[in-house]
Motif scaffolding. Structure first.
Motif, PDB file in Angstrom:
ATOM      1  N   LYS A 289      -4.597  -7.558   7.422  1.00 30.76           N
ATOM      2  CA  LYS A 289      -4.426  -6.582   6.483  1.00 30.76           C
ATOM      3  C   LYS A 289      -4.920  -7.060   4.912  1.00 30.76           C
ATOM      4  O   LYS A 289      -5.799  -6.393   4.559  1.00 30.76           O
ATOM      5  N   THR A 290      -4.565  -8.603   4.784  1.00 29.64           N
ATOM      6  CA  THR A 290      -5.215  -9.102   3.556  1.00 29.64           C
ATOM      7  C   THR A 290      -6.709  -9.098   3.497  1.00 29.64           C
ATOM      8  O   THR A 290      -7.400  -8.731   2.542  1.00 29.64           O
ATOM      9  N   THR A 291      -7.244  -9.507   4.669  1.00 28.49           N
ATOM     10  CA  THR A 291      -8.734  -9.690   4.679  1.00 28.49           C
ATOM     11  C   THR A 291      -9.306  -8.251   4.743  1.00 28.49           C
ATOM     12  O   THR A 291     -10.371  -8.236   4.132  1.00 28.49           O
TER      13      THR A 291
ATOM     14  N   VAL B 149       0.701  -5.996  -2.907  1.00 26.43           N
ATOM     15  CA  VAL B 149       2.079  -5.687  -2.838  1.00 26.43           C
ATOM     16  C   VAL B 149       3.088  -6.821  -2.135  1.00 26.43           C
ATOM     17  O   VAL B 149       4.151  -6.339  -1.312  1.00 26.43           O
ATOM     18  N   ASP B 150       2.440  -8.007  -2.014  1.00 24.17           N
ATOM     19  CA  ASP B 150       3.112  -8.951  -1.071  1.00 24.17           C
ATOM     20  C   ASP B 150       3.540 -10.202  -1.724  1.00 24.17           C
ATOM     21  O   ASP B 150       2.884 -10.567  -2.691  1.00 24.17           O
ATOM     22  N   THR B 151       4.680 -10.612  -1.476  1.00 22.36           N
ATOM     23  CA  THR B 151       5.190 -11.743  -2.404  1.00 22.36           C
ATOM     24  C   THR B 151       4.528 -12.965  -1.760  1.00 22.36           C
ATOM     25  O   THR B 151       4.621 -14.331  -2.639  1.00 22.36           O
TER      26      THR B 151
ATOM     27  N   LEU C   8      -4.223  -0.974  -1.618  1.00 19.97           N
ATOM     28  CA  LEU C   8      -2.963  -1.709  -1.695  1.00 19.97           C
ATOM     29  C   LEU C   8      -2.756  -2.437  -0.311  1.00 19.97           C
ATOM     30  O   LEU C   8      -2.810  -2.075   0.677  1.00 19.97           O
ATOM     31  N   ASP C   9      -2.658  -3.793  -0.606  1.00 17.67           N
ATOM     32  CA  ASP C   9      -2.421  -4.727   0.371  1.00 17.67           C
ATOM     33  C   ASP C   9      -0.711  -5.002   0.550  1.00 17.67           C
ATOM     34  O   ASP C   9      -0.191  -5.203  -0.493  1.00 17.67           O
ATOM     35  N   THR C  10      -0.277  -4.745   1.859  1.00 17.15           N
ATOM     36  CA  THR C  10       1.167  -4.920   1.705  1.00 17.15           C
ATOM     37  C   THR C  10       1.656  -5.939   2.649  1.00 17.15           C
ATOM     38  O   THR C  10       0.897  -6.655   3.566  1.00 17.15           O
TER      39      THR C  10
HETATM   40 MG   LIG Z   1      -1.311 -10.459   4.334  1.00 17.03          MG
END
Ligand SMILES: [Mg+2]
Ligand SMILES: Nc1ncnc2c1ncn2[C@@H]1O[C@H](COP(=O)(O)OP(=O)(O)O)[C@@H](O)[C@H]1O
Length: 249
Positions: free
Chosen positions: A15-17, A38-40, A120-122
């Protein structure tokens, strides 16, 4: 403006990639892109080599205006960072009597004419923040790892999305992106065939397994900067082109 959430309730699927390199690809193509983490875990900033003082949490809590929290990281590429402060936002949302799921959408509404794309990255779970991101987005892109994915978990995810689409009709489950493609692995080909049978319209060309993709974030670089001639760069370029083409049709 197109708002695309990169989401799947599973960790380590890319996802992040995907969020970072798709956003970078679109920016390179001349689109104005806002990347929202949107990720802690706050991996997006690190992947781009920046550590902003403020980010999404400060905007949602009303501490600063959206314009004050956004940082430009590259030409045409802006970031609204995530990170641990978002955990407090999650509590704030949960305490609301009603309308909690719209919190992010309300905070980001002010950006509506500033960018061509919001990506948006979740986070991996199906948590309050992810639900908020999906209430804001118009399109969902789900990366599925051909190493570990089961069709069942993708169908579960599609089912969960339906519960949001009942209230947010505009939300389209638009893209499924196979990741960690390795032609030598028989299971990859099997999963791919299943995806093609069940989700022919959403299926994108695969992102191949490429070690460069895992190295780039450590240098704070996108794949286009770190290794422009890699298969990873070629694959994310192809994804960028598909998403741009859909906008024109
Ligand atoms: Mg990620
Ligand atoms: N196509 C790929 N080939 C090789 N490594 C990858 C690929 N995509 C992602 N990775 C690496 O796999 C790990 C998980 O990817 P990540 O994007 O962080 O997943 P998620 O955000 O879904 O948890 C990271 O270390 C990342 O660098």
């Amino acid at each position: 403006m197109r708002k695309i959430a990169v989401a799947l309730s599973k960790g380590g699927v890319g996802k992040t990639t995907t969020a970072v390199n798709l956003a970078a690809g679109l920016a390179q193509a001349g689109e104005r892109v806002l990347l929202v983490d949107v990720d802690t875990q706050g991996q997006v900033g690190k992947s781009l080599g920046v550590q902003p003082q403020r980010g999404l949490a400060a905007v949602v809590s009303g501490e600063v205006s959206p314009q004050e929290a956004v940082v430009q990281t590259r030409e045409h590429l802006w970031l609204l960072a995530g990170g641990r402060a978002l955990a407090g936002i999650e509590r704030l949302i949960v305490r609301k009597d009603f309308g909690g799921e719209q919190t992010l959408a309300e905070a980001l509404a002010q950006f509506d004419s500033d960018y061509d794309f919001v990506i948006l990255d979740t986070s991996p779970g199906w948590d309050t923040l992810t639900v908020n991101a999906l209430f804001y987005a118009d399109e969902v892109l789900a990366p599925v790892s051909l190493e570990v994915m089961t069709l069942q978990s993708l169908q579960d995810f599609a089912q969960s999305l339906k519960s949001i689409q009942r209230y947010h009709e505009k939300l389209a489950f638009r893209y499924i992106l196979p990741t960690f493609m390795d032609r030598r692995v028989k299971k990859s080909a099997e999963i791919l065939a299943q995806l093609r049978a069940y989700f022919p319209d959403q299926l994108c060309e695969s992102i191949r397994y490429n070690v460069r993709l895992s190295e780039a974030p450590g240098y704070g670089q996108t794949i286009f900067e770190y290794s422009p001639r890699s298969t990873g760069a070629a694959d994310y370029q192809q994804l960028t082109t598909r998403i741009l083409d859909d906008g024109h049709s």
